[in-house]
Write a protein that holds these residues in place. Sequence first.
Motif, PDB file in Angstrom:
ATOM      1  N   THR A  27      41.167  64.691  41.339  1.00  0.00           N
ATOM      2  CA  THR A  27      41.361  64.481  39.902  1.00  0.00           C
ATOM      3  C   THR A  27      40.726  65.609  39.107  1.00  0.00           C
ATOM      4  O   THR A  27      41.395  66.311  38.358  1.00  0.00           O
ATOM      5  N   LEU A  28      39.414  65.791  39.263  1.00  0.00           N
ATOM      6  CA  LEU A  28      38.718  66.877  38.572  1.00  0.00           C
ATOM      7  C   LEU A  28      38.753  68.175  39.376  1.00  0.00           C
ATOM      8  O   LEU A  28      38.834  69.263  38.799  1.00  0.00           O
ATOM      9  N   ILE A  29      38.661  68.038  40.685  1.00  0.00           N
ATOM     10  CA  ILE A  29      38.705  69.205  41.577  1.00  0.00           C
ATOM     11  C   ILE A  29      39.651  68.889  42.731  1.00  0.00           C
ATOM     12  O   ILE A  29      39.891  67.715  43.043  1.00  0.00           O
ATOM     13  N   PRO A  30      40.220  69.909  43.378  1.00  0.00           N
ATOM     14  CA  PRO A  30      41.068  69.643  44.543  1.00  0.00           C
ATOM     15  C   PRO A  30      40.279  68.928  45.635  1.00  0.00           C
ATOM     16  O   PRO A  30      39.078  69.162  45.812  1.00  0.00           O
ATOM     17  N   ALA A  31      40.942  68.040  46.338  1.00  0.00           N
ATOM     18  CA  ALA A  31      40.292  67.361  47.461  1.00  0.00           C
ATOM     19  C   ALA A  31      40.151  68.329  48.630  1.00  0.00           C
ATOM     20  O   ALA A  31      41.020  69.163  48.868  1.00  0.00           O
ATOM     21  N   ASP A  32      39.049  68.211  49.346  1.00  0.00           N
ATOM     22  CA  ASP A  32      38.810  69.064  50.507  1.00  0.00           C
ATOM     23  C   ASP A  32      37.914  68.292  51.461  1.00  0.00           C
ATOM     24  O   ASP A  32      36.804  67.900  51.090  1.00  0.00           O
TER      25      ASP A  32
ATOM     26  N   VAL B  66      36.028  77.203  46.662  1.00  0.00           N
ATOM     27  CA  VAL B  66      37.203  76.546  47.241  1.00  0.00           C
ATOM     28  C   VAL B  66      37.661  75.322  46.451  1.00  0.00           C
ATOM     29  O   VAL B  66      38.796  74.861  46.628  1.00  0.00           O
ATOM     30  N   GLN B  67      36.802  74.786  45.592  1.00  0.00           N
ATOM     31  CA  GLN B  67      37.181  73.605  44.825  1.00  0.00           C
ATOM     32  C   GLN B  67      36.868  73.794  43.328  1.00  0.00           C
ATOM     33  O   GLN B  67      36.121  73.014  42.743  1.00  0.00           O
ATOM     34  N   PRO B  68      37.455  74.798  42.711  1.00  0.00           N
ATOM     35  CA  PRO B  68      37.239  74.972  41.277  1.00  0.00           C
ATOM     36  C   PRO B  68      37.915  73.829  40.525  1.00  0.00           C
ATOM     37  O   PRO B  68      38.874  73.230  41.019  1.00  0.00           O
ATOM     38  N   PRO B  69      37.441  73.495  39.339  1.00  0.00           N
ATOM     39  CA  PRO B  69      38.073  72.400  38.590  1.00  0.00           C
ATOM     40  C   PRO B  69      39.524  72.716  38.261  1.00  0.00           C
ATOM     41  O   PRO B  69      39.899  73.875  38.057  1.00  0.00           O
ATOM     42  N   TYR B  70      40.332  71.681  38.204  1.00  0.00           N
ATOM     43  CA  TYR B  70      41.718  71.853  37.804  1.00  0.00           C
ATOM     44  C   TYR B  70      41.785  72.377  36.366  1.00  0.00           C
ATOM     45  O   TYR B  70      40.883  72.103  35.553  1.00  0.00           O
ATOM     46  N   PRO B  71      42.841  73.116  36.016  1.00  0.00           N
ATOM     47  CA  PRO B  71      42.991  73.585  34.640  1.00  0.00           C
ATOM     48  C   PRO B  71      42.950  72.408  33.651  1.00  0.00           C
ATOM     49  O   PRO B  71      43.554  71.366  33.887  1.00  0.00           O
ATOM     50  N   GLY B  72      42.204  72.609  32.585  1.00  0.00           N
ATOM     51  CA  GLY B  72      42.126  71.612  31.535  1.00  0.00           C
ATOM     52  C   GLY B  72      40.979  70.639  31.654  1.00  0.00           C
ATOM     53  O   GLY B  72      40.668  69.900  30.706  1.00  0.00           O
TER      54      GLY B  72
END
Length: 230
Positions: free
Chosen positions: A8-13, A87-93
Amino acid sequence: MVWDVDGTLIPADLRWLRRSIARTYGIDEAAVTFPEKKVHGYTDESIVIDTAITSGIAPAEAEAGVPHFHQVLAEVMEAGRDELAHVQPPYPGVACSIAELHRRGFVQTVLTGNLRVAAEIKIQSMDLGGELDLEIGGYGSDERDRFRLPGVVARRYEGKYGLAVLPHRTVVVGDAPNDIACARSAGFRAVVVAHRASREELSSYGPDAVLDSLEPDLVVATIASLVQQV
């Protein structure tokens, strides 16, 4: 206003869980086998036990390793801070949406299957400026059953702010069907973002809204509209 974290906030890894499970149970990372289901939208403890068993660990040994897993995950996440930010930067916005909701007076926190230590390190990596009140969050270290976490958030919110949570004015933003089910179990509103699953799949679970992205104007308008409805 309650945010899920991974997906949701960052890509899952899953690398952090993979490393921690391998070290907890003394197996090679390549031998760690995640179950086909019960991964996304579940708590770390439940994922760890199911994964350990799927990877060949006896059920009793899988359960017995959970306390050690807490310690190992904290060490893995701490050592991986720089890698995490890469590797898990926040999603745009994300940052702008949270900042604007904060400016409008929304109290925001997280409801996540992550252990608290992992969630805090992930949130810190986003440099959000303190707009999320992590003291009132619900974490996988509070309850193994994710469906009990809305109650944790409600109790902590009331304890800190002296106000009862109003379910119809509380919005959970997630990315998985289990996020919708968890929100609904507490009478909360449910918004999902199609970062991983398709809009069509998510819509079939009956959320209040499906977003294609976390474009700030859209996020704020959606949340404001839901909490104003009676």
